[in-house]
Design an enzyme around this catalytic site. Structure first.
Site, mmCIF file in Angstrom:
data_model
loop_
_atom_site.group_PDB
_atom_site.id
_atom_site.type_symbol
_atom_site.label_atom_id
_atom_site.label_comp_id
_atom_site.label_asym_id
_atom_site.label_seq_id
_atom_site.Cartn_x
_atom_site.Cartn_y
_atom_site.Cartn_z
ATOM 1 N N ARG A 1 0.820 -1.221 0.000
ATOM 2 C CA ARG A 1 0.000 0.000 0.000
ATOM 3 C C ARG A 1 0.848 1.261 0.000
ATOM 4 O O ARG A 1 0.402 2.317 -0.444
ATOM 5 C CB ARG A 1 -0.991 -0.019 1.152
ATOM 6 C CG ARG A 1 -2.173 -0.953 0.877
ATOM 7 C CD ARG A 1 -3.095 -1.000 2.048
ATOM 8 N NE ARG A 1 -2.453 -1.677 3.155
ATOM 9 C CZ ARG A 1 -2.867 -2.813 3.680
ATOM 10 N NH1 ARG A 1 -3.946 -3.388 3.224
ATOM 11 N NH2 ARG A 1 -2.221 -3.368 4.670
ATOM 12 N N GLU B 1 7.259 -11.535 13.947
ATOM 13 C CA GLU B 1 6.841 -12.373 15.067
ATOM 14 C C GLU B 1 6.732 -13.843 14.670
ATOM 15 O O GLU B 1 6.790 -14.722 15.503
ATOM 16 C CB GLU B 1 5.530 -11.869 15.673
ATOM 17 C CG GLU B 1 4.371 -11.759 14.724
ATOM 18 C CD GLU B 1 4.326 -10.447 13.930
ATOM 19 O OE1 GLU B 1 3.365 -10.279 13.177
ATOM 20 O OE2 GLU B 1 5.242 -9.619 14.028
#
Length: 178
Positions: free
Chosen positions: A65, A102
């Site tokens: 984006r 993560e």
């Protein structure tokens, strides 16, 4: 067509879509796609970012984006846009920066030839600041290429995730913080 609220943060809030339990139970996902799909929303966001990025030689839009925002901002400012791509999407040679997520790792890349970044004043543009890993890796990558990264601008910051702590060397501006 309804009237949009004043202020870019109000525009973002009025157009974004909240999706409960995505991508996992308990997460309230904030989808910014409707903001970008609305002509007035895109104009408000890109104009606000352009004001912040004024003075840059080049803007760097982060995959994906950030490409949309970066292109709109670059046209507004009359400068170019550099696409900071996910690893493996550009032909060699490339400069890359791998960082941890993560759940694993990711790599960001820019062309090593054809675009001289040395000494260029660059503002990084992305949609969301969460943990800060993507912006930190982008900053390291562009610095390694010789650029002067003067700041970063995001549409939305998820403050609870503490992303600014990963970016002490980078001035970050958020249009909306939640």
């Amino acid at each position: 067509m309804s009237e949009l609220p004043d202020g870019v943060a109000g525009v973002i809030v009025s157009l974004m879509r909240e999706v409960p339990d995505f991508p996992e139970p308990g997460v309230q996902f904030k989808d910014l796609t409707p903001v970008l799909a609305d002509a007035r929303g895109l104009a408000a966001v890109s104009t606000a970012i352009a004001e912040i990025a004024r003075g840059a030689d080049l803007v760097a839009g982060v995959d994906a984006r950030g490409f949309l925002l970066g292109g709109a901002v670059a046209v507004t400012l009359g400068i170019g846009v550099l696409a900071v791509r996910k690893g493996g999407k550009l032909p060699p040679p490339v400069l890359g920066e791998t960082y941890t997520l993560e759940y694993g790792s990711a790599t960001l890349e820019v062309p090593a030839e054809g675009i001289d970044l040395a000494g260029r004043s660059i503002v990084v543009i992305d949609d969301v600041l969460a943990t800060g890993g993507t912006l930190a890796a982008t900053h390291q990558l562009l610095t390694k290429a010789g650029a002067n990264v003067t700041g970063a601008v995001v549409m939305m910051e998820l403050a609870a995730l503490g992303g600014r702590a990963a970016l002490p060397q980078l001035e970050v501006t958020s249009l909306y913080t939640v």
